[in-house]
Design an enzyme around this catalytic site. Structure first.
Site, short mmCIF file in Angstrom:
data_model
loop_
_atom_site.label_atom_id
_atom_site.label_comp_id
_atom_site.label_asym_id
_atom_site.label_seq_id
_atom_site.Cartn_x
_atom_site.Cartn_y
_atom_site.Cartn_z
N HIS A 180 63.61 17.78 36.61
CA HIS A 180 64.02 19.61 37.08
C HIS A 180 65.36 19.18 36.65
O HIS A 180 66.25 19.67 36.48
CB HIS A 180 63.78 19.32 38.48
CG HIS A 180 62.75 19.47 39.31
ND1 HIS A 180 61.47 19.06 39.18
CD2 HIS A 180 61.98 20.93 39.72
CE1 HIS A 180 60.58 19.29 39.59
NE2 HIS A 180 61.09 20.68 39.79
N ASP A 251 55.88 25.95 33.21
CA ASP A 251 56.86 25.43 34.51
C ASP A 251 57.48 26.18 34.25
O ASP A 251 58.08 27.45 33.41
CB ASP A 251 56.82 24.03 34.22
CG ASP A 251 57.39 22.96 35.73
OD1 ASP A 251 57.19 23.73 36.78
OD2 ASP A 251 57.32 22.14 35.38
#
Length: 338
Positions: A180, A251
């Site tokens: 992230h 993702d």
């Protein structure tokens, strides 16, 4: 039939006029919900009625793994982190797998009651004891135990009418970096990956896994691109060598691990070219619209795989004895957390 390649999200707890217009674009095939989209069961029912009234075919998703990754909490059963099942497996493999099956069924049954199609689960990453972003989200540190528990969890999901998504191929558990926030690099060779991290994916594919989400991780001895942008990992390894025929979800393309691919249109283009069927763009509405504009400029491609992720409806689960017993099991598992 949902064929659009974009999965995006919503800002709040109800559908805005602008969001309703966006969802009607055929290039949008999915919607992912987060904690900010939920207050209580009544609100969620109303939100889903609004969504289904304009796009009954959308694939609606959420991350409801359990433990620290459970977006809906108040009014839902608190699910334990999957590592609890791994600990139980060391003492009693049969009971652990039975418990995994019931918790997978419980998670799916609660979501299907709201007409939510999928939770992005199960996590198939090995807990190598060095990744804070995976950690207790992983079932186990041993591939065999992990696969046995994840197969049982998937079987429970299937029994509740929910397709299963294994993540994060070919394995996110080794790297310490959080994709992230940065681009992790796994320097192990393919043989090492094949003998360890890929084994759970191989086992679940053989057992009927419906979808896979690749990792925003570079496996530097295999391919300079992160797995989600790599034709080698998705087309050669996953499709050809492992024989996977289900859906490949990217993702989230807003994650820092995806920034290597360029701007948002380029991230979308490269993910689809690598072999993804659907791309996720979360928490950045402006960038989601950029990806939508890009997809609108392309020749539409009908993708029959995506529609197979729609949940099978059954409104009898929550009144069953199995539901009561599964909730009691979840409570006992939560009590095991130190």
């Amino acid at each position: 039939m949902a064929t659009g390649a974009l999965m995006l999200d919503l800002v709040g707890t109800s559908l805005t006029t602008e969001e309703a217009i966006t969802l009607q674009h055929p290039e949008v095939g999915g919607l992912i919900l987060f904690s900010r989209n939920y207050t209580d069961p009544v609100q969620l029912h109303e939100l889903m009625r609004s969504v289904r009234s304009i796009r009954p075919d959308l694939i609606v998703a959420v991350d409801q793994e359990g433990g620290r990754v459970q977006r809906f909490r108040e009014g839902f059963t608190r699910l334990p982190p999957m590592a609890v099942l791994g600990q139980l497996y060391q003492q009693d493999p049969v009971t652990a797998c039975t418990s995994a099956r019931e918790l997978g069924w419980l998670m799916a049954a609660e979501l299907r009651a709201f007409d939510i199609d999928i939770s992005f689960a199960p996590v198939l990453d090995i807990d190598w004891q060095q990744s804070s972003i995976i950690g207790d989200r992983a079932f186990a540190s041993e591939p065999e135990a992990l696969a046995a528990l994840a197969i049982a969890f998937m079987q429970g999901m299937h029994e509740a009418g929910m397709a299963a998504t294994g993540k994060h191929f070919p394995g996110h558990g080794w790297v310490q970096a959080d994709s992230h926030l940065e681009l992790p690099v796994d320097e192990r060779d393919e043989t090492c990956l094949e003998q360890s991290d890929i084994q759970p994916f191989k086992a679940l594919i053989a057992a009927g896994l419906d979808a896979i989400m690749p990792a925003h991780v570079v496996y530097s001895q295999v391919d300079p691109q992160p797995a989600g942008f790599s034709q080698y990992w998705l087309k050669e390894k996953l499709r050809k060598q492992l024989g996977f025929s289900g859906v490949i979800f990217s993702d989230d393309l807003t994650m820092e691990g995806a920034s290597i691919a360029g701007n948002y249109a380029e991230r979308c283009r490269k993910a689809l070219a690598a072999g993804c069927d659907m791309v996720l763009v979360c928490n950045q509405p402006v960038h989601a619209l950029e990806v939508l504009d890009y997809l609108k400029s392309q020749v539409a491609i009908v993708n029959p795989r995506i529609a197979k992720m729609r949940g099978r409806p059954d409104d009898s689960f929550l009144n069953s004895q199995r539901f009561k017993q599964a909730r009691e099991l979840a409570g006992r598992c939560m009590a095991l957390i130190g």
